[in-house]
Design an enzyme around this catalytic site. Structure first.
Site, mmCIF file in Angstrom:
data_model
loop_
_atom_site.group_PDB
_atom_site.id
_atom_site.type_symbol
_atom_site.label_atom_id
_atom_site.label_comp_id
_atom_site.label_asym_id
_atom_site.label_seq_id
_atom_site.Cartn_x
_atom_site.Cartn_y
_atom_site.Cartn_z
ATOM 1 N N SER A 125 0.832 -1.205 0.000
ATOM 2 C CA SER A 125 0.000 0.000 0.000
ATOM 3 C C SER A 125 0.873 1.264 0.000
ATOM 4 O O SER A 125 1.662 1.459 -0.917
ATOM 5 C CB SER A 125 -0.962 -0.047 1.189
ATOM 6 O OG SER A 125 -1.980 0.907 1.073
ATOM 7 N N ASP A 182 -9.878 -3.805 -5.239
ATOM 8 C CA ASP A 182 -8.978 -2.865 -4.566
ATOM 9 C C ASP A 182 -8.984 -1.556 -5.336
ATOM 10 O O ASP A 182 -8.767 -1.533 -6.551
ATOM 11 C CB ASP A 182 -7.566 -3.455 -4.516
ATOM 12 C CG ASP A 182 -6.563 -2.569 -3.796
ATOM 13 O OD1 ASP A 182 -6.955 -1.506 -3.267
ATOM 14 O OD2 ASP A 182 -5.380 -2.945 -3.754
ATOM 15 N N HIS A 231 -8.037 -4.923 -0.845
ATOM 16 C CA HIS A 231 -7.013 -4.161 -0.148
ATOM 17 C C HIS A 231 -6.958 -4.563 1.321
ATOM 18 O O HIS A 231 -7.981 -4.682 1.988
ATOM 19 C CB HIS A 231 -7.270 -2.655 -0.262
ATOM 20 C CG HIS A 231 -6.049 -1.845 0.034
ATOM 21 N ND1 HIS A 231 -5.078 -1.609 -0.910
ATOM 22 C CD2 HIS A 231 -5.611 -1.254 1.174
ATOM 23 C CE1 HIS A 231 -4.112 -0.898 -0.373
ATOM 24 N NE2 HIS A 231 -4.401 -0.676 0.889
#
Length: 398
Positions: free
Chosen positions: A188, A342, A372
């Site tokens: 991320s 995501d 995610h």
């Protein structure tokens, strides 16, 4: 009558928090709904506290995440210590079993939207232990200053400073790391920082040890166009809806929420910087299946004032997808994970395309049932799948 009203109100409240529509192919839906419900309650509470002026949204979340940090405790397989690399706090994981040769070294950068998380957060601590043990590798899990106290480029500079320190010949020797087998990784926002420091490193003549690999797990790579197909689809994706992503991006640069509002409207990039859209043009960079039912529109030009105040969203150190092809062509062996559900899916897909176009060897694993946050959702089947692919690739290539 009052009891009936209270019962109805309670039912509505429960329905609001429990009813979370999920795609049909996501495994363990009820376990995931439980996790998402807990997060939804927390986000609503800290949002309400911010609305009342009690505390900043990110400060409240930071406090709650710190309650889930664990000490640097060694176990039967791994020795865990804490130190600083050029004044940046890091946590080091060393396998206990003896090795006849120098070990792999992996420099890991945690996610959390540049605002949250730490090397001590239980999910990242467990991941680092597993990585050190399975790869027989020295894992350096770095911290960095978080927003809203610190803004770009502070996070980038902390990570780059710590990485440069680690790559010194005498430091690698101290930890028994083979200088020919060092990689950087992150998920991320950590994937964002990993991509950014890897680009910077290849341009730094003072660093003699170069990275062998970079491994990016659903990285955030651009903040110019906030209307990618995955942004448009991602309002209800697990854990990171589009609105929260934009809040995190804007907090990376400033606490002034004027930028966030402009980003939500996709009206934050001035006309004079419109040439940068070529690097993030999803209509040319995404595979056809992701463009279905979506039509590309040039973002509406934003004000010069915002760009002058907060130029970070135009900086390649914050948005690695803005790097030119010459820089990208010199990047090391690359691994990229993307997930279907995501909001950051298309960032990763576009980076895969751009790297492949300039001849970089890229291994891309796309998880059709992924979302995610799944990488560190320990105990879930999807986490096992993503981690196993990631660790297997590192075992083979690092």
């Amino acid at each position: 009558m009052e009891r009936t009203i209270l019962l109805l109100a309670a039912m509505v409240l429960v329905a609001y928090y429990v009813y979370i529509p999920l795609p049909d192919d996501i495994e363990e839906p009820w376990n995931l709904i439980l996790e998402m419900t807990k997060l939804k309650i927390v986000v609503d509470l800290v949002s309400f506290a911010e609305f009342l002026g009690i505390n900043h949204f990110m400060d409240s979340l930071q406090f709650l995440i710190r309650l889930q940090e664990v000490p640097a405790t060694s176990d039967e397989n791994v020795t865990v210590t804490e130190t600083t690399f050029n004044s940046v706090p890091v946590r080091i994981y060393m396998p206990k079993r003896k090795s006849e040769m120098l070990r792999r070294g992996l420099f890991f950068i945690h996610g959390g939207g540049w605002c949250l998380g730490s090397a001590a957060f239980v999910k990242y601590d467990l991941l680092a232990r597993q990585t050190a043990d399975r790869l027989d590798a020295v894992v350096v899990s770095t911290n960095y200053g978080l927003a809203p106290k610190y803004h770009f480029p502070h996070q980038f500079e902390d990570v780059y400073s710590a990485l440069r320190w680690f790559l010194q010949e005498d430091i690698l020797e101290t930890y028994g790391v083979d200088p020919r087998r060092v990689g950087v990784s992150g998920d991320s926002a950590g994937g964002n920082l990993a991509a950014a420091v890897t680009q910077q490193l290849i341009q730094d003549p003072d660093v003699k040890t170069k990275l062998k690999v970079q491994a990016l797990v659903y990285p955030a790579l651009q903040a110019l166009d906030m209307k990618l197909p995955s942004h448009q689809e991602g309002s209800y994706f697990p854990f990171l809806p589009t609105s929260l992503l934009i809040r995190l991006w804007s907090e990376y640069f400033t606490t002034d929420r004027t930028l966030e509002k402009a980003m939500l409207l996709n009206q934050h990039v001035p006309m004079e910087f419109s040439h940068l859209f070529q690097f993030v043009n999803w209509s040319s960079l995404l595979p056809e299946r992701y463009k279905t039912d979506h039509f590309y529109e040039n973002p509406t030009p934003g004000s010069n004032e915002l760009a002058k105040k907060y130029p970070g969203f135009l900086d390649v150190k914050a948005c690695p997808l803005l790097a030119n092809d010459n820089i990208l062509s010199h990047l090391p062996l690359t691994y990229i994970t993307t997930c279907q559900y995501d909001v950051l899916r298309d960032d990763g897909l576009m980076y895969v395309t751009r790297l492949q176009n300039v001849g970089v060897h890229v291994t891309h694993h796309h998880f059709e049932d992924g979302f995610h946050g799944a990488f560190t959702l320990h105990g879930f089947k999807i986490a096992d799948k993503i981690q196993n692919q990631y660790l297997s690739w590192l075992m083979k290539n690092l």
